[in-house]
Design a protein around this motif. Structure first.
Motif, PDB file in Angstrom:
ATOM      1  N   ARG A  79       0.513  -1.286  -0.120  1.00 63.13           N
ATOM      2  CA  ARG A  79      -0.145  -0.063   0.032  1.00 63.13           C
ATOM      3  C   ARG A  79       0.758   0.882  -0.378  1.00 63.13           C
ATOM      4  O   ARG A  79       2.355   1.452   0.238  1.00 63.13           O
ATOM      5  CB  ARG A  79      -0.823  -0.335   1.322  1.00 63.13           C
ATOM      6  N   GLY A  80       0.257   2.334  -0.273  1.00 62.82           N
ATOM      7  CA  GLY A  80       0.874   3.961  -0.604  1.00 62.82           C
ATOM      8  C   GLY A  80       1.937   3.680  -2.111  1.00 62.82           C
ATOM      9  O   GLY A  80       2.330   4.834  -2.388  1.00 62.82           O
ATOM     10  N   TYR A  81       1.603   2.846  -3.030  1.00 62.23           N
ATOM     11  CA  TYR A  81       2.185   3.394  -4.131  1.00 62.23           C
ATOM     12  C   TYR A  81       0.566   3.748  -4.954  1.00 62.23           C
ATOM     13  O   TYR A  81       0.104   2.468  -5.069  1.00 62.23           O
ATOM     14  CB  TYR A  81       2.828   1.702  -4.504  1.00 62.23           C
ATOM     15  N   GLU A  82       1.680   4.375  -6.004  1.00 63.07           N
ATOM     16  CA  GLU A  82       0.043   4.527  -6.990  1.00 63.07           C
ATOM     17  C   GLU A  82       0.482   4.955  -7.699  1.00 63.07           C
ATOM     18  O   GLU A  82       1.895   5.036  -8.344  1.00 63.07           O
ATOM     19  CB  GLU A  82      -0.355   6.264  -6.303  1.00 63.07           C
ATOM     20  N   VAL A  83       0.117   5.258  -9.250  1.00 65.06           N
ATOM     21  CA  VAL A  83       0.464   5.116 -10.382  1.00 65.06           C
ATOM     22  C   VAL A  83       1.002   6.313 -10.139  1.00 65.06           C
ATOM     23  O   VAL A  83       0.659   7.440 -10.628  1.00 65.06           O
ATOM     24  CB  VAL A  83      -0.875   4.534 -11.198  1.00 65.06           C
ATOM     25  N   LEU A  84       2.759   7.002 -11.301  1.00 64.07           N
ATOM     26  CA  LEU A  84       3.226   7.827 -11.294  1.00 64.07           C
ATOM     27  C   LEU A  84       3.125   8.832 -12.800  1.00 64.07           C
ATOM     28  O   LEU A  84       2.517  10.135 -12.251  1.00 64.07           O
ATOM     29  CB  LEU A  84       4.980   7.196 -12.023  1.00 64.07           C
ATOM     30  N   GLY A  85       1.875   8.401 -13.143  1.00 63.57           N
ATOM     31  CA  GLY A  85       0.945   9.231 -14.259  1.00 63.57           C
ATOM     32  C   GLY A  85       0.110   8.230 -15.035  1.00 63.57           C
ATOM     33  O   GLY A  85       0.066   7.184 -14.731  1.00 63.57           O
ATOM     34  N   LEU A  86      -0.543   9.464 -15.738  1.00 62.51           N
ATOM     35  CA  LEU A  86      -1.792   8.840 -16.795  1.00 62.51           C
ATOM     36  C   LEU A  86      -1.317   8.414 -18.352  1.00 62.51           C
ATOM     37  O   LEU A  86      -0.824   9.159 -18.453  1.00 62.51           O
ATOM     38  CB  LEU A  86      -3.218   9.881 -16.799  1.00 62.51           C
ATOM     39  N   PRO A  87      -1.693   7.193 -18.853  1.00 63.99           N
ATOM     40  CA  PRO A  87      -1.297   7.362 -20.737  1.00 63.99           C
ATOM     41  C   PRO A  87      -1.784   8.521 -21.275  1.00 63.99           C
ATOM     42  O   PRO A  87      -2.289   9.426 -20.552  1.00 63.99           O
ATOM     43  CB  PRO A  87      -2.225   6.013 -20.848  1.00 63.99           C
TER      44      PRO A  87
END
Length: 471
Positions: A307-315
């Motif tokens: 937990r605490g990891y998120e996608v860094l950006g959007l395609p």
């Protein structure tokens, strides 16, 4: 139906004629074999047209003059065998003919302002030399065709940034791919004879387990992609033990994506081995007879991302083409943590290329990251390719993708309140980005050098992840 999607009846009864539509998408209508003239009533206002899933095999002669401002054209899953003449259409920027029956692209038929070309899953044996008349071409998707070579005139497309060649017939890749394109950063070529022969020389890393499907209790879906479904599961390593472990399971499905084949992706993931900035692979799923009936090509078991990891950006979207997009929620990185995260991702790049694997899609949207820990995990091997000595130049192509990532991450770091150390890091990252994206491809650093540069910015405390002692 969405606001922009209409059925054939609505089109033909005239109710749409005076709405000034800028975007029109027809619901899939396989029985439609003749281009409906009613679309021409939209005239100059129409900029987006999607007639995918119809039986169309040609366009009328007045197509260009009747829709003079069209920018985006989707004709996927249709019945075209020959690419239509769009050379006089001077506003078209994106054209999609995915999954037709194309066997020919005649010379001088491509639109001159073309930026994004989708020809995935056809039977095209060659590209026209006149592709050189498309200097804006940035994204070119050619997976799943019969190509065995590329025209030298393609080198005139100096803005080419993303190229998909997977599942074709290349016994070797043209040498100019590794030197002639100053912006090329995302390249895939898995499923070609050149990649398949290289893959045979690779050995799976020691320690990968064969994990029976029966030992996995699937609980919930974590994500869906073009190549399969990722689910959370409870794994019981031994039937005689009460011990269980939460894991992620990806079951590969389908046939061909715009990046390549699911089975090639699975093989690349398994060959990649372990690294602290790659999502860990525990083993390969076996004994999934029930899944085979559902079109499953294979499966892998991975460590569950904390937990605490998120996608860094959007395609990228239709407008940004090859650039990721970012929201305010992705901003707010501390400079030191950003450099730590980039150091890990560069290390993953060095690890992969040390095993002669090109990720092919080194984007922020394929990285799960923790701002607090300064750590990222690179995933999604859908465009990954295994290569041999003949394709050594591919590493410096991928270094350009890392340079673009550096620029994106710099945009996520708040400038206000930076001390001298942070300002020095910013200058260092800007210089590293410049070197990674150098138009002289052979002059770029490799990933090992990139890692050393980033470690130098961090100093020994940063490399060892020891916090600074306050004064």
């Amino acid at each position: 139906m969405s606001n922009d999607t209409y059925d054939l009846e609505a089109l033909q009864n005239g109710s749409l004629a005076n709405l000034g539509l800028t975007k029109f998408k027809l619901t899939p209508t396989p029985s439609l074999t003749v281009f409906p003239d009613e679309i021409f009533t939209f005239g100059p206002s129409l900029t987006y047209l999607d007639l995918s899933g119809t039986g169309l095999s040609s366009l009328p002669p007045n197509f260009t003059t009747s829709l003079p401002n069209l920018k985006i054209l989707f004709l996927s899953n249709c019945a075209f065998t020959t690419f239509p003449d769009l050379s006089s259409h001077h506003t078209l920027e994106m054209v999609a003919f995915r999954h037709n029956s194309l066997t020919s692209i005649p010379e001088n038929t491509l639109p001159p302002k073309l930026r994004w070309l989708i020809l995935t899953d056809n039977r095209i044996p060659s590209l026209p030399s006149s592709i050189s008349s498309c200097p804006n071409l940035e994204k070119c998707l050619l997976a799943g065709n019969n190509l065995s070579t590329l025209p030298p005139s393609l080198t005139q497309c100096q803005n080419l940034t993303l190229l998909r060649l997977s599942a074709n017939n290349f016994s070797s890749l043209p040498k100019f791919l590794f030197t002639a394109f100053p912006k090329l950063a995302y390249l895939s070529f898995a499923g070609n004879p050149c990649s398949l022969s290289s893959r045979k020389a690779h050995k799976l890393p020691f320690g990968l387990l064969d994990i029976p499907y029966s030992s996995l209790a699937i609980s919930r879906v974590l994500g869906r992609g073009a190549s399969g479904i990722i689910s959370q599961a409870e794994w019981k390593p031994s039937p005689d033990s009460d011990f269980t472990e939460d894991v992620a399971v990806k079951m590969f499905r389908g046939s061909l994506t715009s990046d390549g084949r699911p089975e090639d992706e699975m093989e690349a993931v398994l060959l990649a081995g372990s690294h602290e900035s790659l999502i860990g692979v525990v083993g390969k799923v076996t004994g999934y007879s029930e899944g085979e009936r559902e079109g499953v090509k294979g499966g892998i078991v991975m460590s569950l991302v904390p937990r605490g990891y998120e996608v860094l950006g959007l395609p990228p979207d239709l407008e940004s083409c090859t650039r990721d997009r970012f929201t305010e929620g992705e901003r707010g990185w501390e400079m030191g943590k950003a450099v730590e995260m980039l150091t890990g991702i560069a290390g993953a790049g060095a690890h992969l290329h040390g095993r002669r694997i090109c990720h092919g899609d080194l984007y922020a949207h394929n990285i799960l990251a923790s701002k607090e820990d300064g750590h990222g995990l690179l995933g999604d091997f859908g465009a990954a390719s295994v290569y041999g000595e003949e394709e050594d130049g591919v590493e410096r192509v991928e270094v350009a993708a890392f340079g673009r990532l550096v620029g994106d991450v710099l945009g996520l770091v708040e400038e206000g309140g930076e001390g001298e150390r942070e300002r020095a890091m910013r200058r260092g990252l800007e210089e590293l980005q410049r070197r990674c994206e150098d138009g002289d491809v052979e002059g770029r650093p490799d990933f090992d050098e990139v890692v050393e540069v980033l470690r130098g910015m961090l100093g020994w405390r940063g490399v060892m992840r020891i916090p600074e002692v306050p004064n």
